[in-house]
Scaffold this motif. Structure first.
Motif, PDB file in Angstrom:
ATOM      1  N   ALA A  68       0.817  -1.219   0.000  1.00  0.00           N
ATOM      2  CA  ALA A  68       0.000   0.000   0.000  1.00  0.00           C
ATOM      3  C   ALA A  68       0.851   1.270   0.000  1.00  0.00           C
ATOM      4  N   LEU A  69       2.178   1.129  -0.100  1.00  0.00           N
ATOM      5  CA  LEU A  69       3.085   2.275  -0.007  1.00  0.00           C
ATOM      6  C   LEU A  69       3.681   2.602  -1.369  1.00  0.00           C
ATOM      7  N   ASP A  70       4.097   3.866  -1.553  1.00  0.00           N
ATOM      8  CA  ASP A  70       4.775   4.234  -2.790  1.00  0.00           C
ATOM      9  C   ASP A  70       6.172   3.628  -2.815  1.00  0.00           C
ATOM     10  N   LEU A  71       6.816   3.640  -3.971  1.00  0.00           N
ATOM     11  CA  LEU A  71       8.067   2.897  -4.156  1.00  0.00           C
ATOM     12  C   LEU A  71       9.184   3.371  -3.229  1.00  0.00           C
ATOM     13  N   SER A  72       9.345   4.678  -3.073  1.00  0.00           N
ATOM     14  CA  SER A  72      10.430   5.164  -2.222  1.00  0.00           C
ATOM     15  C   SER A  72      10.182   4.792  -0.759  1.00  0.00           C
ATOM     16  N   THR A  73       8.911   4.852  -0.326  1.00  0.00           N
ATOM     17  CA  THR A  73       8.590   4.464   1.045  1.00  0.00           C
ATOM     18  C   THR A  73       8.756   2.967   1.222  1.00  0.00           C
ATOM     19  N   GLN A  74       8.389   2.190   0.196  1.00  0.00           N
ATOM     20  CA  GLN A  74       8.606   0.746   0.236  1.00  0.00           C
ATOM     21  C   GLN A  74      10.064   0.423   0.531  1.00  0.00           C
ATOM     22  N   ALA A  75      10.963   1.093  -0.177  1.00  0.00           N
ATOM     23  CA  ALA A  75      12.395   0.810  -0.019  1.00  0.00           C
ATOM     24  C   ALA A  75      12.852   1.091   1.409  1.00  0.00           C
ATOM     25  N   ARG A  76      12.355   2.181   1.998  1.00  0.00           N
ATOM     26  CA  ARG A  76      12.760   2.525   3.361  1.00  0.00           C
ATOM     27  C   ARG A  76      12.198   1.534   4.378  1.00  0.00           C
ATOM     28  N   VAL A  77      10.962   1.101   4.176  1.00  0.00           N
ATOM     29  CA  VAL A  77      10.360   0.140   5.120  1.00  0.00           C
ATOM     30  C   VAL A  77      11.029  -1.223   4.988  1.00  0.00           C
ATOM     31  N   LEU A  78      11.349  -1.640   3.769  1.00  0.00           N
ATOM     32  CA  LEU A  78      12.067  -2.906   3.581  1.00  0.00           C
ATOM     33  C   LEU A  78      13.443  -2.852   4.248  1.00  0.00           C
ATOM     34  N   ALA A  79      14.123  -1.714   4.132  1.00  0.00           N
ATOM     35  CA  ALA A  79      15.416  -1.562   4.804  1.00  0.00           C
ATOM     36  C   ALA A  79      15.251  -1.661   6.317  1.00  0.00           C
ATOM     37  N   LEU A  80      14.141  -1.141   6.840  1.00  0.00           N
ATOM     38  CA  LEU A  80      13.875  -1.229   8.274  1.00  0.00           C
ATOM     39  C   LEU A  80      13.644  -2.677   8.693  1.00  0.00           C
ATOM     40  N   PHE A  81      12.875  -3.427   7.900  1.00  0.00           N
ATOM     41  CA  PHE A  81      12.670  -4.848   8.202  1.00  0.00           C
ATOM     42  C   PHE A  81      14.021  -5.577   8.268  1.00  0.00           C
ATOM     43  N   LYS A  82      14.885  -5.295   7.305  1.00  0.00           N
ATOM     44  CA  LYS A  82      16.206  -5.949   7.267  1.00  0.00           C
ATOM     45  C   LYS A  82      17.035  -5.547   8.489  1.00  0.00           C
ATOM     46  N   GLU A  83      17.036  -4.271   8.816  1.00  0.00           N
ATOM     47  CA  GLU A  83      17.789  -3.784   9.969  1.00  0.00           C
ATOM     48  C   GLU A  83      17.314  -4.450  11.260  1.00  0.00           C
ATOM     49  N   ILE A  84      16.003  -4.554  11.434  1.00  0.00           N
ATOM     50  CA  ILE A  84      15.449  -5.167  12.649  1.00  0.00           C
ATOM     51  C   ILE A  84      15.816  -6.645  12.724  1.00  0.00           C
ATOM     52  N   GLN A  85      15.763  -7.334  11.588  1.00  0.00           N
ATOM     53  CA  GLN A  85      16.115  -8.755  11.604  1.00  0.00           C
ATOM     54  C   GLN A  85      17.590  -8.960  11.925  1.00  0.00           C
ATOM     55  N   ASP A  86      18.441  -8.117  11.373  1.00  0.00           N
ATOM     56  CA  ASP A  86      19.871  -8.231  11.667  1.00  0.00           C
ATOM     57  C   ASP A  86      20.153  -7.994  13.148  1.00  0.00           C
ATOM     58  N   ARG A  87      19.375  -7.094  13.768  1.00  0.00           N
ATOM     59  CA  ARG A  87      19.622  -6.754  15.168  1.00  0.00           C
ATOM     60  C   ARG A  87      18.974  -7.743  16.143  1.00  0.00           C
ATOM     61  N   THR A  88      17.786  -8.233  15.823  1.00  0.00           N
ATOM     62  CA  THR A  88      17.028  -9.043  16.790  1.00  0.00           C
ATOM     63  C   THR A  88      16.977 -10.527  16.462  1.00  0.00           C
ATOM     64  N   ALA A  89      17.336 -10.907  15.215  1.00  0.00           N
ATOM     65  CA  ALA A  89      17.257 -12.303  14.759  1.00  0.00           C
ATOM     66  C   ALA A  89      15.824 -12.826  14.731  1.00  0.00           C
ATOM     67  N   VAL A  90      14.836 -11.929  14.600  1.00  0.00           N
ATOM     68  CA  VAL A  90      13.450 -12.356  14.434  1.00  0.00           C
ATOM     69  C   VAL A  90      13.306 -12.988  13.045  1.00  0.00           C
ATOM     70  N   ALA A  91      12.422 -13.985  12.935  1.00  0.00           N
ATOM     71  CA  ALA A  91      12.144 -14.631  11.649  1.00  0.00           C
ATOM     72  C   ALA A  91      10.909 -13.995  11.024  1.00  0.00           C
ATOM     73  N   TYR A  92      10.874 -13.969   9.680  1.00  0.00           N
ATOM     74  CA  TYR A  92       9.728 -13.431   8.956  1.00  0.00           C
ATOM     75  C   TYR A  92       9.153 -14.488   8.015  1.00  0.00           C
ATOM     76  N   LEU A  93       7.823 -14.579   7.973  1.00  0.00           N
ATOM     77  CA  LEU A  93       7.126 -15.187   6.847  1.00  0.00           C
ATOM     78  C   LEU A  93       6.554 -14.005   6.079  1.00  0.00           C
ATOM     79  N   PHE A  94       7.185 -13.664   4.954  1.00  0.00           N
ATOM     80  CA  PHE A  94       6.930 -12.402   4.258  1.00  0.00           C
ATOM     81  C   PHE A  94       6.074 -12.661   3.029  1.00  0.00           C
TER      82      PHE A  94
END
Length: 278
Positions: free
Chosen positions: A180-206
């Motif tokens: 539901a987000l525009d492309l530039s916002t998508q990229a920033r939110v995806l980067a946030l998901f990656k950052e959180i996973q690297d820091r917390t080791a949470v698993a995603y079913l994406f």
């Protein structure tokens, strides 16, 4: 940690018939895949493929009529409400629409505190946790006193991610969280998901309809078509060198910035559709 966090073993989901002449609808047909600790598994398919139904089954929101769902070796296919609520500390969700997934009448502080209050976390500790969550998703500390309507779509999705992280889950089901987000916002939110996973080791079913989106995050990718897995394997291989004609169709549907290359892709997609009937 177990070798497999979530094991989806030949799962069927069949919805009962509607009306006198209706027939039962089988949304999932023997679906099998697994998610390992700290891993992102991408689940890709067009609308109606069954991908969202699988995510809902993991969350206890769709009826498992065959096979089994196991979390850390425990069968969670048919948990009662109380057991499912207890499991919410381990399995959380980020929904697709950031405009409807947040209660418009509550402040961000109240939204993020709610799951902590249910777990009887002390007020001072809950407030400290909210400040930490806002910092994790890169929102200002004064965001807690504001209402959801005061934020953009991307910011609201960051709040939804913070809410999912509140109880330190081991697995988050991400149901089309950037569509539901525009492309530039998508990229920033995806980067946030990656950052959180690297820091917390949470698993995603994406869950996503877009191979290009899951390519950024996924270690492994499953492709669904008409309620079945048609391709499943290494994320780079599936998203850049797909083997199944349906995955190839999804790959060719992704836009590219070169007009000539885009026209060639359209032609290849039309030829593939004519040859396979997909």
């Amino acid at each position: 940690m177990p070798e497999v966090l979530l094991d989806i073993d030949h799962v069927d989901v069949t919805y009962p018939a509607r009306g006198f002449r209706g027939k039962p609808f089988q949304a999932l047909k023997g679906v099998s895949l697994d998610v390992r600790p700290g891993e992102c598994v991408g689940l890709v398919g067009e609308s109606g493929s069954g991908k969202t139904t699988l995510g809902r089954a993991v969350l206890g929101l769709a009826p498992v009529t065959g096979g089994a769902l196991r979390y850390q070796g425990r069968d969670i296919s048919h948990l009662g409400r109380r057991q499912r609520r207890a499991l919410s500390s381990d399995i959380q969700v980020v929904f697709q629409d950031p405009y409807t997934s947040l209660n418009p009448a509550l402040t961000i502080q109240d939204i993020l505190t709610e799951p902590l209050t249910v777990r009887k976390v002390a007020k001072a500790e809950a407030q400290r946790r909210v400040r930490d969550l806002l910092d994790q998703v890169h929102l200002p500390s004064d965001a807690g006193s504001r209402l959801p309507r005061e934020f953009s779509g991307g910011q609201r999705q960051r709040i939804a991610i913070a809410r999912a992280l509140a109880l330190d889950p081991a697995l988050i089901v991400c149901d089309e969280p950037v569509s539901a987000l525009d492309l530039s916002t998508q990229a920033r939110v995806l980067a946030l998901f990656k950052e959180i996973q690297d820091r917390t080791a949470v698993a995603y079913l994406f869950v996503s309809h877009d191979l290009a989106v899951v390519r950024h995050l996924s270690h492994r990718v499953a492709v669904m078509y008409h309620g079945e897995i048609v391709e499943w394997g290494d994320g780079d291989q599936v998203t850049t060198r797909p083997q199944h004609p349906y995955t190839q169709k999804l790959f060719l549907a992704a836009p590219v910035p070169d007009p000539a290359a885009q026209e060639r892709r359209r032609a290849e997609r039309r030829a593939l559709a004519a040859a396979t009937g997909l």
